[in-house]
Design a protein around this motif. Structure first.
Motif, PDB file in Angstrom:
ATOM      1  N   ASP A  16      71.695  15.611  37.590  1.00 11.73           N
ATOM      2  CA  ASP A  16      72.873  15.607  38.156  1.00 11.73           C
ATOM      3  C   ASP A  16      73.051  17.384  38.798  1.00 11.73           C
ATOM      4  OD1 ASP A  16      73.372  13.085  38.142  1.00 11.73           O
ATOM      5  OD2 ASP A  16      74.936  13.305  36.475  1.00 11.73           O
ATOM      6  N   ALA A  17      72.937  18.187  37.865  1.00 10.80           N
ATOM      7  CA  ALA A  17      73.036  19.656  38.385  1.00 10.80           C
ATOM      8  C   ALA A  17      71.754  19.942  39.291  1.00 10.80           C
ATOM      9  CB  ALA A  17      73.039  20.489  37.180  1.00 10.80           C
ATOM     10  N   PHE A  18      70.693  19.487  39.164  1.00  6.32           N
ATOM     11  CA  PHE A  18      69.705  19.777  39.983  1.00  6.32           C
ATOM     12  C   PHE A  18      69.644  19.006  41.464  1.00  6.32           C
ATOM     13  CE2 PHE A  18      65.021  18.332  41.408  1.00  6.32           C
ATOM     14  CZ  PHE A  18      64.772  19.797  41.746  1.00  6.32           C
ATOM     15  N   GLU A  19      70.340  17.869  41.581  1.00  9.87           N
ATOM     16  CA  GLU A  19      70.373  17.253  43.092  1.00  9.87           C
ATOM     17  C   GLU A  19      70.666  18.026  43.956  1.00  9.87           C
ATOM     18  OE1 GLU A  19      71.260  15.036  46.232  1.00  9.87           O
ATOM     19  OE2 GLU A  19      72.884  15.900  44.816  1.00  9.87           O
ATOM     20  N   PRO A  20      71.783  18.824  43.957  1.00  7.38           N
ATOM     21  CA  PRO A  20      72.371  19.840  44.804  1.00  7.38           C
ATOM     22  C   PRO A  20      71.396  20.713  45.319  1.00  7.38           C
ATOM     23  CG  PRO A  20      73.915  19.333  43.473  1.00  7.38           C
ATOM     24  CD  PRO A  20      72.999  19.001  42.641  1.00  7.38           C
ATOM     25  N   MET A  21      70.488  21.225  44.510  1.00  7.77           N
ATOM     26  CA  MET A  21      69.458  22.023  44.932  1.00  7.77           C
ATOM     27  C   MET A  21      68.427  21.582  45.822  1.00  7.77           C
ATOM     28  SD  MET A  21      68.778  24.229  41.280  1.00  7.77           S
ATOM     29  CE  MET A  21      70.026  24.098  39.808  1.00  7.77           C
ATOM     30  N   THR A  22      68.190  20.350  45.885  1.00  6.20           N
ATOM     31  CA  THR A  22      67.265  19.710  46.657  1.00  6.20           C
ATOM     32  C   THR A  22      67.502  19.654  47.981  1.00  6.20           C
ATOM     33  OG1 THR A  22      67.987  17.496  46.232  1.00  6.20           O
ATOM     34  CG2 THR A  22      66.287  18.295  44.702  1.00  6.20           C
ATOM     35  N   HIS A  23      68.986  20.056  48.032  1.00  9.16           N
ATOM     36  CA  HIS A  23      69.613  19.933  49.737  1.00  9.16           C
ATOM     37  C   HIS A  23      69.680  21.660  50.245  1.00  9.16           C
ATOM     38  CE1 HIS A  23      69.978  15.674  49.947  1.00  9.16           C
ATOM     39  NE2 HIS A  23      70.255  15.768  48.648  1.00  9.16           N
ATOM     40  N   ASP A  24      69.551  22.320  49.241  1.00  2.70           N
ATOM     41  CA  ASP A  24      69.733  23.676  49.707  1.00  2.70           C
ATOM     42  C   ASP A  24      68.919  24.283  50.777  1.00  2.70           C
ATOM     43  OD1 ASP A  24      70.689  26.718  49.291  1.00  2.70           O
ATOM     44  OD2 ASP A  24      68.584  26.790  48.489  1.00  2.70           O
ATOM     45  N   PRO A  25      69.392  24.811  51.854  1.00  2.00           N
ATOM     46  CA  PRO A  25      68.519  25.342  53.070  1.00  2.00           C
ATOM     47  C   PRO A  25      67.426  26.092  52.573  1.00  2.00           C
ATOM     48  CG  PRO A  25      71.014  25.411  53.559  1.00  2.00           C
ATOM     49  CD  PRO A  25      70.733  24.996  52.269  1.00  2.00           C
ATOM     50  N   ASP A  26      67.355  27.131  51.748  1.00  2.00           N
ATOM     51  CA  ASP A  26      66.582  27.923  51.261  1.00  2.00           C
ATOM     52  C   ASP A  26      65.321  27.092  50.678  1.00  2.00           C
ATOM     53  OD1 ASP A  26      67.333  30.217  52.739  1.00  2.00           O
ATOM     54  OD2 ASP A  26      68.527  30.886  51.029  1.00  2.00           O
ATOM     55  N   PRO A  36      64.575  15.963  55.218  1.00  2.00           N
ATOM     56  CA  PRO A  36      65.243  16.036  54.044  1.00  2.00           C
ATOM     57  C   PRO A  36      64.791  15.225  53.115  1.00  2.00           C
ATOM     58  CG  PRO A  36      66.050  14.149  55.777  1.00  2.00           C
ATOM     59  CD  PRO A  36      64.922  15.020  56.279  1.00  2.00           C
ATOM     60  N   PRO A  37      65.335  15.375  51.689  1.00  2.00           N
ATOM     61  CA  PRO A  37      64.879  14.762  50.370  1.00  2.00           C
ATOM     62  C   PRO A  37      65.500  13.125  50.622  1.00  2.00           C
ATOM     63  CG  PRO A  37      66.491  16.362  50.001  1.00  2.00           C
ATOM     64  CD  PRO A  37      66.336  16.435  51.301  1.00  2.00           C
ATOM     65  N   GLU A  38      64.874  12.302  50.208  1.00  2.32           N
ATOM     66  CA  GLU A  38      65.274  10.717  50.038  1.00  2.32           C
ATOM     67  C   GLU A  38      66.045  10.993  48.607  1.00  2.32           C
ATOM     68  OE1 GLU A  38      64.374   8.155  51.711  1.00  2.32           O
ATOM     69  OE2 GLU A  38      63.096   9.287  52.934  1.00  2.32           O
ATOM     70  N   ASP A  39      67.173  10.055  48.669  1.00  2.00           N
ATOM     71  CA  ASP A  39      67.939   9.954  47.693  1.00  2.00           C
ATOM     72  C   ASP A  39      67.384   9.928  46.369  1.00  2.00           C
ATOM     73  OD1 ASP A  39      70.199  10.060  49.468  1.00  2.00           O
ATOM     74  OD2 ASP A  39      70.346   7.949  49.241  1.00  2.00           O
ATOM     75  N   THR A  40      66.226   9.258  46.144  1.00  2.00           N
ATOM     76  CA  THR A  40      65.523   9.138  44.787  1.00  2.00           C
ATOM     77  C   THR A  40      64.597  10.368  44.627  1.00  2.00           C
ATOM     78  OG1 THR A  40      63.822   7.790  45.977  1.00  2.00           O
ATOM     79  CG2 THR A  40      65.616   6.668  45.113  1.00  2.00           C
ATOM     80  N   PRO A  42      64.982  13.493  43.538  1.00  2.00           N
ATOM     81  CA  PRO A  42      64.817  14.103  42.059  1.00  2.00           C
ATOM     82  C   PRO A  42      64.320  13.212  40.850  1.00  2.00           C
ATOM     83  CG  PRO A  42      67.177  14.508  43.485  1.00  2.00           C
ATOM     84  CD  PRO A  42      66.159  13.416  44.078  1.00  2.00           C
ATOM     85  N   GLN A  43      64.698  11.831  40.846  1.00  2.00           N
ATOM     86  CA  GLN A  43      63.873  11.224  39.913  1.00  2.00           C
ATOM     87  C   GLN A  43      62.628  11.059  39.816  1.00  2.00           C
ATOM     88  OE1 GLN A  43      66.809  10.194  41.993  1.00  2.00           O
ATOM     89  NE2 GLN A  43      68.458  10.360  40.679  1.00  2.00           N
ATOM     90  N   GLU A  44      61.988  10.946  41.015  1.00  2.00           N
ATOM     91  CA  GLU A  44      60.738  10.617  41.372  1.00  2.00           C
ATOM     92  C   GLU A  44      59.744  11.824  40.957  1.00  2.00           C
ATOM     93  OE1 GLU A  44      60.276   9.275  45.388  1.00  2.00           O
ATOM     94  OE2 GLU A  44      61.218   7.272  44.861  1.00  2.00           O
ATOM     95  N   TRP A  45      60.429  12.959  41.511  1.00  2.00           N
ATOM     96  CA  TRP A  45      59.722  14.490  41.229  1.00  2.00           C
ATOM     97  C   TRP A  45      59.631  14.570  39.602  1.00  2.00           C
ATOM     98  CZ3 TRP A  45      62.145  19.194  39.589  1.00  2.00           C
ATOM     99  CH2 TRP A  45      61.496  20.428  39.870  1.00  2.00           C
ATOM    100  N   LEU A  46      60.773  14.246  38.927  1.00  2.00           N
ATOM    101  CA  LEU A  46      60.916  14.344  37.356  1.00  2.00           C
ATOM    102  C   LEU A  46      59.860  13.537  36.909  1.00  2.00           C
ATOM    103  CD1 LEU A  46      61.895  15.158  34.793  1.00  2.00           C
ATOM    104  CD2 LEU A  46      63.750  13.600  34.785  1.00  2.00           C
ATOM    105  N   ALA A  47      59.656  12.028  37.434  1.00  2.00           N
ATOM    106  CA  ALA A  47      58.736  11.188  36.702  1.00  2.00           C
ATOM    107  C   ALA A  47      57.233  11.733  36.952  1.00  2.00           C
ATOM    108  CB  ALA A  47      58.679   9.943  37.541  1.00  2.00           C
TER     109      ALA A  47
END
Length: 186
Positions: A16-26, A36-40, A42-47
């Motif tokens: 939950d805290a990581f997800e906003p970082m995946t949308h950060d422009p930098d 843009p990242p797909e909604d899934t 962060p979960q796929e990356w962690l997997a």
């Protein structure tokens, strides 16, 4: 004095805290994350990293601040490990709110120590040439600039110059073998 940063295994509790970082422009500009990242994503990356953790080919850490809050300040990772050759590509990203405070440098030093303790002898950072902040973190963490791969594929659809920084156990005083080169001081 370095900031109080700890590396802990990244888990679903951090998503939950990581997800906003995946949308950060930098982050989108300078990492291999899809844009843009797909909604899934962060979960796929962690997997993917959980599989790598199980096979010993990847590792993923959460950069967290001091207790009791354990605020997620970013991530530090072993993107790809070759334990036979002793080589690892490391990476990191710092949350926008934590940038400019030495968090990245402190975390990379911890990640470097972890990799050396794992018996890895050649540690490599691949950095987009335009990412001056990340290049500064690498240099302050004891990594040595080795060269530039021009017109490299930074991620699908984006090409640019990719700088290689390396750290080796030879220069750090840690155990080494003949595969080591480059390096710096922890």
């Amino acid at each position: 004095m370095e900031p109080a940063v700890r590396l802990v295994p990244f888990s679903a509790a951090h998503l939950d805290a990581f997800e906003p970082m995946t949308h950060d422009p930098d982050v989108l500009r300078y990492t291999r994350f899809p844009d843009p990242p797909e909604d899934t994503f962060p979960q796929e990356w962690l997997a993917r990293y959980e599989v790598g953790r199980a096979t010993g080919t990847r590792e993923l850490f959460a950069m967290v601040g001091p207790p009791p809050g354990d605020e997620l300040l970013g991530v530090a990772l072993a993107v790809e490990m070759d334990r036979v050759e002793g080589v690892v590509e490391l990476g990191y990203l710092v949350a926008p709110s934590a940038r400019g405070r030495g968090i990245g440098t402190a975390a990379v030093r911890l990640l470097t120590r972890w990799a050396l303790d794992e018996g890895l002898t050649r540690l490599v950072l691949l950095i987009d040439a335009e990412n001056v902040g990340s290049r500064t973190v690498a240099e302050r963490s004891g990594y040595v600039f080795e060269g530039v791969e021009h017109d490299a594929e930074l991620r699908p659809g984006r090409r640019g110059d990719l700088m290689t920084y390396a750290f080796s156990s030879a220069a750090s005083g840690a155990p080494q073998d003949s595969k080591s080169s480059g390096g710096g001081i922890l």
